[in-house]
Write a protein that holds these residues in place. Structure first.
Motif, PDB file in Angstrom:
ATOM      1  N   GLN A  34      62.631 -44.422 -10.907  1.00 46.06           N
ATOM      2  CA  GLN A  34      63.656 -44.127  -9.906  1.00 46.06           C
ATOM      3  C   GLN A  34      63.224 -44.738  -8.587  1.00 46.06           C
ATOM      4  OE1 GLN A  34      64.611 -39.929  -9.614  1.00 46.06           O
ATOM      5  NE2 GLN A  34      65.162 -40.151  -7.468  1.00 46.06           N
ATOM      6  N   PHE A  35      64.131 -45.476  -7.926  1.00 49.94           N
ATOM      7  CA  PHE A  35      63.829 -46.080  -6.632  1.00 49.94           C
ATOM      8  C   PHE A  35      65.117 -46.445  -5.915  1.00 49.94           C
ATOM      9  CE2 PHE A  35      64.134 -49.448  -9.694  1.00 49.94           C
ATOM     10  CZ  PHE A  35      64.847 -50.452  -9.045  1.00 49.94           C
ATOM     11  N   GLU A  36      64.992 -46.669  -4.607  1.00 47.74           N
ATOM     12  CA  GLU A  36      66.129 -47.095  -3.795  1.00 47.74           C
ATOM     13  C   GLU A  36      66.179 -48.616  -3.764  1.00 47.74           C
ATOM     14  OE1 GLU A  36      67.481 -47.150   0.842  1.00 47.74           O
ATOM     15  OE2 GLU A  36      66.431 -45.346   0.140  1.00 47.74           O
ATOM     16  N   VAL A  37      67.307 -49.176  -4.181  1.00 47.06           N
ATOM     17  CA  VAL A  37      67.479 -50.628  -4.234  1.00 47.06           C
ATOM     18  C   VAL A  37      67.433 -51.201  -2.813  1.00 47.06           C
ATOM     19  CG1 VAL A  37      69.060 -52.500  -4.887  1.00 47.06           C
ATOM     20  CG2 VAL A  37      68.824 -50.484  -6.359  1.00 47.06           C
ATOM     21  N   GLY A  38      66.636 -52.255  -2.642  1.00 47.88           N
ATOM     22  CA  GLY A  38      66.535 -52.941  -1.359  1.00 47.88           C
ATOM     23  C   GLY A  38      65.571 -52.319  -0.377  1.00 47.88           C
ATOM     24  N   SER A  39      64.841 -51.289  -0.794  1.00 43.26           N
ATOM     25  CA  SER A  39      63.951 -50.576   0.126  1.00 43.26           C
ATOM     26  C   SER A  39      62.523 -51.112   0.120  1.00 43.26           C
ATOM     27  CB  SER A  39      63.914 -49.087  -0.235  1.00 43.26           C
ATOM     28  OG  SER A  39      63.284 -48.928  -1.494  1.00 43.26           O
ATOM     29  N   GLY A  40      62.216 -52.042  -0.803  1.00 41.26           N
ATOM     30  CA  GLY A  40      60.861 -52.560  -0.891  1.00 41.26           C
ATOM     31  C   GLY A  40      59.927 -51.671  -1.699  1.00 41.26           C
ATOM     32  N   GLN A  41      60.477 -50.700  -2.436  1.00 34.27           N
ATOM     33  CA  GLN A  41      59.638 -49.790  -3.223  1.00 34.27           C
ATOM     34  C   GLN A  41      59.124 -50.431  -4.505  1.00 34.27           C
ATOM     35  OE1 GLN A  41      62.421 -46.538  -3.700  1.00 34.27           O
ATOM     36  NE2 GLN A  41      61.631 -45.468  -1.902  1.00 34.27           N
ATOM     37  N   ILE A  43      58.596 -54.478  -6.746  1.00 37.45           N
ATOM     38  CA  ILE A  43      58.363 -55.894  -6.481  1.00 37.45           C
ATOM     39  C   ILE A  43      59.688 -56.603  -6.180  1.00 37.45           C
ATOM     40  CG2 ILE A  43      56.194 -56.015  -7.785  1.00 37.45           C
ATOM     41  CD1 ILE A  43      57.766 -57.242 -10.101  1.00 37.45           C
ATOM     42  N   PRO A  44      59.661 -57.582  -5.275  1.00 33.08           N
ATOM     43  CA  PRO A  44      60.897 -58.225  -4.822  1.00 33.08           C
ATOM     44  C   PRO A  44      61.739 -58.834  -5.941  1.00 33.08           C
ATOM     45  CG  PRO A  44      59.042 -58.901  -3.446  1.00 33.08           C
ATOM     46  CD  PRO A  44      58.480 -58.080  -4.571  1.00 33.08           C
ATOM     47  N   GLY A  45      61.115 -59.482  -6.897  1.00 30.17           N
ATOM     48  CA  GLY A  45      61.870 -60.147  -7.953  1.00 30.17           C
ATOM     49  C   GLY A  45      62.657 -59.190  -8.827  1.00 30.17           C
ATOM     50  N   LEU A  46      62.183 -57.975  -8.965  1.00 28.57           N
ATOM     51  CA  LEU A  46      62.920 -56.969  -9.734  1.00 28.57           C
ATOM     52  C   LEU A  46      63.996 -56.332  -8.852  1.00 28.57           C
ATOM     53  CD1 LEU A  46      63.174 -55.687 -12.494  1.00 28.57           C
ATOM     54  CD2 LEU A  46      61.421 -54.040 -11.840  1.00 28.57           C
ATOM     55  N   ASP A  47      63.670 -56.086  -7.603  1.00 23.05           N
ATOM     56  CA  ASP A  47      64.610 -55.461  -6.667  1.00 23.05           C
ATOM     57  C   ASP A  47      65.909 -56.268  -6.557  1.00 23.05           C
ATOM     58  OD1 ASP A  47      65.254 -53.333  -5.003  1.00 23.05           O
ATOM     59  OD2 ASP A  47      64.006 -53.990  -3.339  1.00 23.05           O
ATOM     60  N   VAL A  48      65.800 -57.591  -6.496  1.00 26.30           N
ATOM     61  CA  VAL A  48      66.998 -58.428  -6.328  1.00 26.30           C
ATOM     62  C   VAL A  48      67.787 -58.593  -7.620  1.00 26.30           C
ATOM     63  CG1 VAL A  48      66.014 -59.686  -4.367  1.00 26.30           C
ATOM     64  CG2 VAL A  48      65.804 -60.636  -6.675  1.00 26.30           C
ATOM     65  N   ALA A  49      67.219 -58.198  -8.759  1.00 24.26           N
ATOM     66  CA  ALA A  49      67.903 -58.342 -10.047  1.00 24.26           C
ATOM     67  C   ALA A  49      68.829 -57.166 -10.354  1.00 24.26           C
ATOM     68  CB  ALA A  49      66.874 -58.485 -11.170  1.00 24.26           C
ATOM     69  N   ILE A  50      68.737 -56.076  -9.602  1.00 19.49           N
ATOM     70  CA  ILE A  50      69.446 -54.843  -9.926  1.00 19.49           C
ATOM     71  C   ILE A  50      70.888 -54.806  -9.372  1.00 19.49           C
ATOM     72  CG2 ILE A  50      69.331 -52.320  -9.807  1.00 19.49           C
ATOM     73  CD1 ILE A  50      66.996 -53.604 -11.376  1.00 19.49           C
ATOM     74  N   ASP A  57      74.018 -51.214 -18.586  1.00 18.48           N
ATOM     75  CA  ASP A  57      73.634 -52.629 -18.633  1.00 18.48           C
ATOM     76  C   ASP A  57      72.166 -52.760 -19.008  1.00 18.48           C
ATOM     77  OD1 ASP A  57      76.100 -53.639 -17.930  1.00 18.48           O
ATOM     78  OD2 ASP A  57      75.514 -54.285 -15.907  1.00 18.48           O
ATOM     79  N   LYS A  58      71.877 -53.797 -19.801  1.00 18.35           N
ATOM     80  CA  LYS A  58      70.504 -54.173 -20.149  1.00 18.35           C
ATOM     81  C   LYS A  58      70.347 -55.643 -19.824  1.00 18.35           C
ATOM     82  CE  LYS A  58      70.144 -51.018 -24.086  1.00 18.35           C
ATOM     83  NZ  LYS A  58      69.834 -50.907 -25.508  1.00 18.35           N
ATOM     84  N   LYS A  59      69.170 -56.019 -19.329  1.00 22.03           N
ATOM     85  CA  LYS A  59      68.904 -57.434 -19.116  1.00 22.03           C
ATOM     86  C   LYS A  59      67.410 -57.692 -19.097  1.00 22.03           C
ATOM     87  CE  LYS A  59      70.388 -57.766 -14.362  1.00 22.03           C
ATOM     88  NZ  LYS A  59      70.749 -58.623 -13.255  1.00 22.03           N
ATOM     89  N   THR A  60      67.090 -58.961 -19.278  1.00 23.98           N
ATOM     90  CA  THR A  60      65.712 -59.423 -19.200  1.00 23.98           C
ATOM     91  C   THR A  60      65.589 -60.249 -17.934  1.00 23.98           C
ATOM     92  OG1 THR A  60      65.474 -59.437 -21.595  1.00 23.98           O
ATOM     93  CG2 THR A  60      63.941 -60.812 -20.343  1.00 23.98           C
ATOM     94  N   VAL A  61      64.565 -59.939 -17.132  1.00 23.56           N
ATOM     95  CA  VAL A  61      64.356 -60.606 -15.857  1.00 23.56           C
ATOM     96  C   VAL A  61      62.978 -61.254 -15.872  1.00 23.56           C
ATOM     97  CG1 VAL A  61      64.261 -60.286 -13.361  1.00 23.56           C
ATOM     98  CG2 VAL A  61      65.730 -58.801 -14.736  1.00 23.56           C
ATOM     99  N   LYS A  62      62.935 -62.570 -15.649  1.00 28.70           N
ATOM    100  CA  LYS A  62      61.652 -63.275 -15.504  1.00 28.70           C
ATOM    101  C   LYS A  62      61.368 -63.424 -14.022  1.00 28.70           C
ATOM    102  CE  LYS A  62      61.829 -65.527 -19.862  1.00 28.70           C
ATOM    103  NZ  LYS A  62      61.331 -66.425 -20.770  1.00 28.70           N
ATOM    104  N   ILE A  63      60.137 -63.080 -13.632  1.00 27.61           N
ATOM    105  CA  ILE A  63      59.768 -63.059 -12.222  1.00 27.61           C
ATOM    106  C   ILE A  63      58.487 -63.859 -12.035  1.00 27.61           C
ATOM    107  CG2 ILE A  63      59.157 -61.587 -10.267  1.00 27.61           C
ATOM    108  CD1 ILE A  63      60.691 -59.326 -11.737  1.00 27.61           C
ATOM    109  N   GLY A  64      58.553 -64.872 -11.194  1.00 26.52           N
ATOM    110  CA  GLY A  64      57.368 -65.659 -10.869  1.00 26.52           C
ATOM    111  C   GLY A  64      56.391 -64.841 -10.035  1.00 26.52           C
ATOM    112  N   ALA A  65      55.145 -65.227 -10.072  1.00 24.94           N
ATOM    113  CA  ALA A  65      54.087 -64.497  -9.370  1.00 24.94           C
ATOM    114  C   ALA A  65      54.401 -64.279  -7.892  1.00 24.94           C
ATOM    115  CB  ALA A  65      52.749 -65.222  -9.522  1.00 24.94           C
TER     116      ALA A  65
END
Length: 144
Positions: A34-41, A43-50, A57-65
């Motif tokens: 559980q987290f607030e979207v856009g709050s920085g709680q 990692i950035p690459g996951l936050d922007v995918a939501i 919904d289900k999805k696979t997200v690839k995130i670079g280092a």
């Protein structure tokens, strides 16, 4: 159906893997993350995918280092004199320890090298420098 937007609190199940398929974390058998979207709680690459997802919904997200835990920072490795570490502290390579910063913050470190005179400690996140993949499922949205 309501779509996720910045400021919403979301609940999602996830499995995080390295690109070779090794799982490093999962919510399986636990409550959803559980987290607030856009709050920085998270990692950035996951936050922007939501944003834009809807419940179910289900999805696979690839995130670079760079958008995960960052690159390995050589300055976060430090050799300390062995005699400065209490004898009861285990010094096997891979051992995780807690150090205290000058301002009193706890900082996790990993023993990465040991010789007669020094112990090298690494304060980089264990996933620094690694590209990650997350399989996510949105289970609930608490709208802002």
């Amino acid at each position: 159906m309501a779509e996720v937007k910045a400021g919403d609190t979301v609940h999602l199940h996830y499995t995080g893997t390295l690109l070779d398929g090794t799982t490093f974390d999962s919510s399986e058998g636990r409550d959803p993350l559980q987290f607030e979207v856009g709050s920085g709680q998270i990692i950035p690459g996951l936050d922007v995918a939501i944003p834009g997802m809807v419940v179910g919904d289900k999805k696979t997200v690839k995130i670079g280092a760079d958008d995960a835990y960052g690159q390995v920072n050589p300055e976060m490795r430090q050799a300390v004199p062995r005699e400065g570490i209490p004898a009861e502290i285990p010094l096997e390579i891979g051992t995780q320890l807690q150090m205290q910063t000058p301002d009193g913050q706890a900082m996790p470190v990993t023993v990465v090298e040991v010789d007669e005179a020094t112990v090298t400690l690494d304060a980089n996140h264990p996933l620094a420098g690694k590209d990650l993949q997350f399989d996510i499922e949105l289970v609930k949205i608490d709208a802002a």
